[in-house]
Design an enzyme around this catalytic site. Structure first.
Site, PDB file in Angstrom:
ATOM      1  N   PHE A 129      26.466 -25.806  60.694  1.00 21.71           N
ATOM      2  CA  PHE A 129      27.947 -26.181  60.553  1.00 21.71           C
ATOM      3  C   PHE A 129      28.296 -25.464  59.033  1.00 21.71           C
ATOM      4  O   PHE A 129      27.703 -26.390  58.070  1.00 21.71           O
ATOM      5  CB  PHE A 129      28.166 -27.362  60.581  1.00 21.71           C
ATOM      6  CG  PHE A 129      29.508 -28.081  60.983  1.00 21.71           C
ATOM      7  CD1 PHE A 129      30.257 -27.865  61.897  1.00 21.71           C
ATOM      8  CD2 PHE A 129      30.179 -28.875  59.734  1.00 21.71           C
ATOM      9  CE1 PHE A 129      31.588 -28.447  61.684  1.00 21.71           C
ATOM     10  CE2 PHE A 129      31.353 -29.220  59.462  1.00 21.71           C
ATOM     11  CZ  PHE A 129      32.069 -29.268  60.685  1.00 21.71           C
ATOM     12  N   ALA A 130      29.371 -24.696  58.873  1.00 19.73           N
ATOM     13  CA  ALA A 130      29.424 -24.104  57.735  1.00 19.73           C
ATOM     14  C   ALA A 130      30.797 -24.394  57.126  1.00 19.73           C
ATOM     15  O   ALA A 130      31.599 -23.382  57.542  1.00 19.73           O
ATOM     16  CB  ALA A 130      28.941 -22.765  57.628  1.00 19.73           C
ATOM     17  N   PRO A 134      31.884 -23.803  47.326  1.00 24.29           N
ATOM     18  CA  PRO A 134      31.562 -24.340  45.953  1.00 24.29           C
ATOM     19  C   PRO A 134      32.939 -24.797  45.331  1.00 24.29           C
ATOM     20  O   PRO A 134      32.781 -25.927  44.618  1.00 24.29           O
ATOM     21  CB  PRO A 134      31.589 -22.838  45.217  1.00 24.29           C
ATOM     22  CG  PRO A 134      31.059 -21.763  46.113  1.00 24.29           C
ATOM     23  CD  PRO A 134      31.489 -22.262  47.421  1.00 24.29           C
ATOM     24  N   ALA A 136      35.556 -26.109  47.306  1.00 23.77           N
ATOM     25  CA  ALA A 136      36.111 -26.768  48.539  1.00 23.77           C
ATOM     26  C   ALA A 136      34.955 -27.615  49.261  1.00 23.77           C
ATOM     27  O   ALA A 136      34.391 -27.158  50.319  1.00 23.77           O
ATOM     28  CB  ALA A 136      37.027 -25.926  49.406  1.00 23.77           C
ATOM     29  N   ILE A 164      24.811 -25.751  52.944  1.00 22.41           N
ATOM     30  CA  ILE A 164      24.883 -25.700  54.593  1.00 22.41           C
ATOM     31  C   ILE A 164      23.324 -26.118  54.931  1.00 22.41           C
ATOM     32  O   ILE A 164      22.203 -25.043  54.715  1.00 22.41           O
ATOM     33  CB  ILE A 164      25.031 -24.181  54.939  1.00 22.41           C
ATOM     34  CG1 ILE A 164      26.403 -23.649  54.156  1.00 22.41           C
ATOM     35  CG2 ILE A 164      25.028 -24.124  56.285  1.00 22.41           C
ATOM     36  CD1 ILE A 164      27.643 -24.469  54.425  1.00 22.41           C
ATOM     37  N   GLN A 342      12.367 -53.145  45.278  1.00 21.78           N
ATOM     38  CA  GLN A 342      12.358 -54.207  44.525  1.00 21.78           C
ATOM     39  C   GLN A 342      11.177 -55.047  44.921  1.00 21.78           C
ATOM     40  O   GLN A 342      10.477 -55.809  43.979  1.00 21.78           O
ATOM     41  CB  GLN A 342      13.680 -55.030  44.219  1.00 21.78           C
ATOM     42  CG  GLN A 342      13.867 -56.061  42.994  1.00 21.78           C
ATOM     43  CD  GLN A 342      13.798 -55.097  41.644  1.00 21.78           C
ATOM     44  OE1 GLN A 342      14.038 -53.795  41.721  1.00 21.78           O
ATOM     45  NE2 GLN A 342      13.615 -55.449  40.645  1.00 21.78           N
ATOM     46  N   GLY A 345       7.892 -54.027  43.935  1.00 26.05           N
ATOM     47  CA  GLY A 345       7.646 -53.866  42.653  1.00 26.05           C
ATOM     48  C   GLY A 345       7.181 -52.585  42.393  1.00 26.05           C
ATOM     49  O   GLY A 345       7.751 -51.609  42.850  1.00 26.05           O
ATOM     50  N   GLU A 369      29.045 -34.936  54.818  1.00 32.99           N
ATOM     51  CA  GLU A 369      30.277 -35.052  55.877  1.00 32.99           C
ATOM     52  C   GLU A 369      31.381 -36.114  55.617  1.00 32.99           C
ATOM     53  O   GLU A 369      31.427 -37.009  56.103  1.00 32.99           O
ATOM     54  CB  GLU A 369      29.271 -35.827  57.122  1.00 32.99           C
ATOM     55  CG  GLU A 369      28.574 -34.579  57.855  1.00 32.99           C
ATOM     56  CD  GLU A 369      27.906 -34.856  58.905  1.00 32.99           C
ATOM     57  OE1 GLU A 369      28.451 -35.695  59.863  1.00 32.99           O
ATOM     58  OE2 GLU A 369      26.837 -34.430  59.100  1.00 32.99           O
ATOM     59  N   GLU A 373      34.095 -41.987  49.057  1.00 33.02           N
ATOM     60  CA  GLU A 373      35.633 -42.071  48.542  1.00 33.02           C
ATOM     61  C   GLU A 373      36.384 -41.575  49.636  1.00 33.02           C
ATOM     62  O   GLU A 373      37.585 -41.798  49.631  1.00 33.02           O
ATOM     63  CB  GLU A 373      35.418 -41.397  47.136  1.00 33.02           C
ATOM     64  CG  GLU A 373      34.772 -42.189  46.132  1.00 33.02           C
ATOM     65  CD  GLU A 373      33.162 -41.962  46.293  1.00 33.02           C
ATOM     66  OE1 GLU A 373      32.693 -41.200  47.066  1.00 33.02           O
ATOM     67  OE2 GLU A 373      32.483 -42.645  45.467  1.00 33.02           O
TER      68      GLU A 373
HETATM   69  N1  COS Z   1      41.333 -35.415  63.913  1.00 32.94           N
HETATM   70  C1  COS Z   1      42.404 -34.400  64.300  1.00 32.94           C
HETATM   71  N2  COS Z   1      43.428 -34.029  63.353  1.00 32.94           N
HETATM   72  C2  COS Z   1      43.373 -34.546  62.051  1.00 32.94           C
HETATM   73  C3  COS Z   1      42.397 -35.268  61.433  1.00 32.94           C
HETATM   74  C4  COS Z   1      41.286 -35.570  62.671  1.00 32.94           C
HETATM   75  N3  COS Z   1      40.099 -36.569  62.197  1.00 32.94           N
HETATM   76  N4  COS Z   1      42.651 -35.649  60.120  1.00 32.94           N
HETATM   77  C5  COS Z   1      43.531 -35.146  59.882  1.00 32.94           C
HETATM   78  N5  COS Z   1      44.247 -34.356  61.014  1.00 32.94           N
HETATM   79  C6  COS Z   1      45.256 -33.556  60.907  1.00 32.94           C
HETATM   80  C7  COS Z   1      46.305 -34.163  60.302  1.00 32.94           C
HETATM   81  O1  COS Z   1      46.982 -35.099  61.435  1.00 32.94           O
HETATM   82  C8  COS Z   1      47.409 -33.455  59.646  1.00 32.94           C
HETATM   83  O2  COS Z   1      48.171 -32.719  60.674  1.00 32.94           O
HETATM   84  P1  COS Z   1      49.673 -33.171  60.649  1.00 32.94           P
HETATM   85  O3  COS Z   1      50.321 -32.674  59.446  1.00 32.94           O
HETATM   86  O4  COS Z   1      50.251 -32.362  61.797  1.00 32.94           O
HETATM   87  O5  COS Z   1      49.806 -34.654  60.597  1.00 32.94           O
HETATM   88  C9  COS Z   1      46.391 -32.214  59.270  1.00 32.94           C
HETATM   89  O6  COS Z   1      45.258 -32.265  60.310  1.00 32.94           O
HETATM   90  C10 COS Z   1      46.008 -32.352  57.970  1.00 32.94           C
HETATM   91  O7  COS Z   1      45.411 -33.587  57.645  1.00 32.94           O
HETATM   92  P2  COS Z   1      45.367 -34.371  56.176  1.00 32.94           P
HETATM   93  O8  COS Z   1      47.045 -34.071  55.612  1.00 32.94           O
HETATM   94  O9  COS Z   1      44.998 -35.472  56.243  1.00 32.94           O
HETATM   95  O10 COS Z   1      44.610 -33.288  55.175  1.00 32.94           O
HETATM   96  P3  COS Z   1      44.182 -33.399  53.801  1.00 32.94           P
HETATM   97  O11 COS Z   1      44.121 -31.740  53.440  1.00 32.94           O
HETATM   98  O12 COS Z   1      44.864 -34.397  53.147  1.00 32.94           O
HETATM   99  O13 COS Z   1      42.661 -33.632  54.020  1.00 32.94           O
HETATM  100  C11 COS Z   1      40.654 -35.239  54.096  1.00 32.94           C
HETATM  101  C12 COS Z   1      42.260 -35.165  54.406  1.00 32.94           C
HETATM  102  C13 COS Z   1      40.419 -35.584  52.700  1.00 32.94           C
HETATM  103  C14 COS Z   1      40.548 -36.411  54.967  1.00 32.94           C
HETATM  104  C15 COS Z   1      39.779 -34.045  54.653  1.00 32.94           C
HETATM  105  O14 COS Z   1      39.884 -32.919  53.891  1.00 32.94           O
HETATM  106  C16 COS Z   1      38.444 -34.591  54.760  1.00 32.94           C
HETATM  107  O15 COS Z   1      37.847 -35.175  55.582  1.00 32.94           O
HETATM  108  N6  COS Z   1      37.596 -34.037  53.770  1.00 32.94           N
HETATM  109  C17 COS Z   1      35.986 -34.187  53.422  1.00 32.94           C
HETATM  110  C18 COS Z   1      35.608 -33.086  54.347  1.00 32.94           C
HETATM  111  C19 COS Z   1      33.869 -33.486  54.420  1.00 32.94           C
HETATM  112  O16 COS Z   1      33.501 -34.106  55.345  1.00 32.94           O
HETATM  113  N7  COS Z   1      33.068 -32.473  53.840  1.00 32.94           N
HETATM  114  C20 COS Z   1      31.866 -32.229  53.872  1.00 32.94           C
HETATM  115  C21 COS Z   1      31.461 -31.034  54.898  1.00 32.94           C
HETATM  116  S1  COS Z   1      30.407 -31.228  56.106  1.00 32.94           S
HETATM  117  S2  COS Z   1      28.850 -31.722  55.456  1.00 32.94           S
END
Ligand code: COS
Length: 403
Positions: A129-130, A134, A136, A164, A342, A345, A369, A373
């Site tokens: 899953f990619a 860097p 994002a 990845i 802990q 030891g 994932e 935060e």
């Molecule tokens: N399922 C379906 N749709 C979703 C959703 C979900 N779980 N989460 C958000 N959406 C939809 C939202 O409803 C929104 O659509 P609308 O504007 O029509 O309402 C759209 O997608 C954008 O969502 P949002 O505004 O929440 O996007 P953000 O850019 O603010 O992103 C976070 C929010 C931080 C939650 C997201 O970028 C995230 O999960 N980041 C972490 C990513 C991650 O896990 N990275 C590790 C990589 S895999 S190892």
């Protein structure tokens, strides 16, 4: 490994049978076989062995060799919990077959499912899953890899993906790229890319404190059939989030397995180690550590299997439940493992001692994932959304049906 929680009402007979049989298999086949000096080979061998033994049927729908109509979150969670108790790398190999194929199961056309899912299920084909780049990681909507039309039937991918898992050994990657239908999250699409596609190269391998196959990938004029798109044009963010909704719960389950193992090791230590003329377990401070761990482990298990049961019962979304499970379980596992170290030891930090390996293995789960935060942001946003919807008089919790 104690599987007493299988008696909880979240499970049916098929889950109980799967868990008992996987536990027996893992004890015999997993722990003694792992060669940590060559994690690529170890992962390939684990995937092949799990495929041949039928365990990967848990991560693929029934029509393509799997065991359920749709992805069964509880089954994948049980698989991860049991495998991680035995060996983190076995959990990793199992989980990646799921994470790297779930977007295809959920959003692929019949042709894509028929082509990619059976070999993933059989353990002949490694999946990945990619998403991360860097610049994002947490902020998915900032991703910069582009997919631009190349003739009528192809897209051209350009960019860099990093962190990845299975990078360098996977047979296919589910790649998220900017297609530009709209700014930010609404302008992304997902594609299945074969690892041998010209223009896709492994830029670097990444070493971590708990080694597993991990790489940075480069896409340079990498030509992919448009037919390999998952979902519609611009649906990439939705594909990623729906996949993560399932797999974040299972990361919690992996953390649960690591925590249970640490607690079991701590209990053994408490009865075998003598100090001040008595077993370590006679000391009330040891008892407090064990009791705290037991309570936190059960609380995490309840959150995880509540999320799985909710999704498997047909809820359209488990975003909040999944984030709660991942956040709590990974953070609690870090605490439980630290307490176990802990109690050991000096031996707790000695290479080759199980709790030392657990201490290294748990750390990344609080980050990948979606870091803790990010889970907090998702949970709080959902609470605020509900509050706005319900009005000030009806503030409070909500069920997935209400959402
Ligand atoms: N399922 C379906 N749709 C979703 C959703 C979900 N779980 N989460 C958000 N959406 C939809 C939202 O409803 C929104 O659509 P609308 O504007 O029509 O309402 C759209 O997608 C954008 O969502 P949002 O505004 O929440 O996007 P953000 O850019 O603010 O992103 C976070 C929010 C931080 C939650 C997201 O970028 C995230 O999960 N980041 C972490 C990513 C991650 O896990 N990275 C590790 C990589 S895999 S190892």
């Amino acid at each position: 490994m104690d599987l007493a929680h299988l008696e909880w009402p979240f499970f049916d007979a098929s889950h109980r049978r799967f868990a008992q049989e996987l536990k027996t298999w893992a004890r015999r086949e997993v722990a003694p076989q792992i060669d940590h000096s060559d994690t690529d080979r170890a992962c390939r061998n684990l995937v092949r062995a799990m495929g041949e033994a039928g365990w990967l049927a848990a991560v693929v729908p029934a029509a393509y060799g799997g065991s359920f109509e749709a992805l069964n979150v509880r089954m994948i969670c049980l698989g991860r919990e049991i495998l991680s108790w035995h060996e983190g790398l076995a959990d990793f190999a199992f989980a990646m077959q799921g994470l790297g194929s779930a977007s295809i199961s959920l959003f692929g056309t019949e042709q894509l499912k028929a082509r990619y899912l059976p070999p993933v299920c059989a353990g002949r084909h490694l999946a990945a899953f990619a998403l991360s780049e860097p610049e994002a990681g947490s902020d998915v909507s900032a991703l910069a890899t582009t997919a631009t039309p190349d003739g009528q039937a192809h897209m051209r991918l350009d960019g860099v993906k990093t962190w990845i898992s299975n990078g360098g050994i996977a047979d296919h990657y589910v790649v998220f790229a900017r297609t530009g239908e709209a700014p930010g999250a609404k302008g992304l699409s997902a594609f299945v890319v074969d690892a041998d596609t010209p223009g896709l190269t492994v830029a670097a391998r990444i070493e971590t404190i708990a080694p597993h196959p991990l790489a940075t990938l480069r896409f340079a004029e990498c030509r992919v059939p448009l037919a390999n798109r998952l979902g519609g044009s611009g649906d990439g963010f939705k594909v990623a989030m729906a996949t993560l909704d399932v797999f974040r719960t299972t990361v919690g389950a992996a953390a649960l397995g690591l925590a249970r193992r640490a607690c079991d090791e701590a209990l053994d230590r408490a009865v075998t180690r003598k100090l001040f003329g008595a077993p370590l377990g006679d000391l009330q401070m040891t008892q407090a550590a064990l009791a705290d761990s037991a309570a936190e482990i059960d609380a995490a298990a309840l959150l995880i299997y509540r999320a799985g049961w909710t999704k498997d019962s047909g809820a359209a979304s488990i975003t909040r439940e999944s984030s709660l499970a991942k956040m709590y379980a990974t953070e609690m596992a870090q605490r439980v493992i630290d307490r176990a170290v802990q109690l050991f030891g000096g031996h707790g930090v000695r290479v080759g001692v199980k709790v030392e390996a657990l201490y290294r293995e748990i750390r990344a789960l609080r980050i990948y994932e979606g870091a803790t935060e990010v889970q907090k942001v998702i949970i709080a946003r959902d609470m605020l959304k509900q509050r706005a919807k319900n009005g000030s008089d009806e503030a409070g919790g909500s069920s997935p049906e209400q959402r």
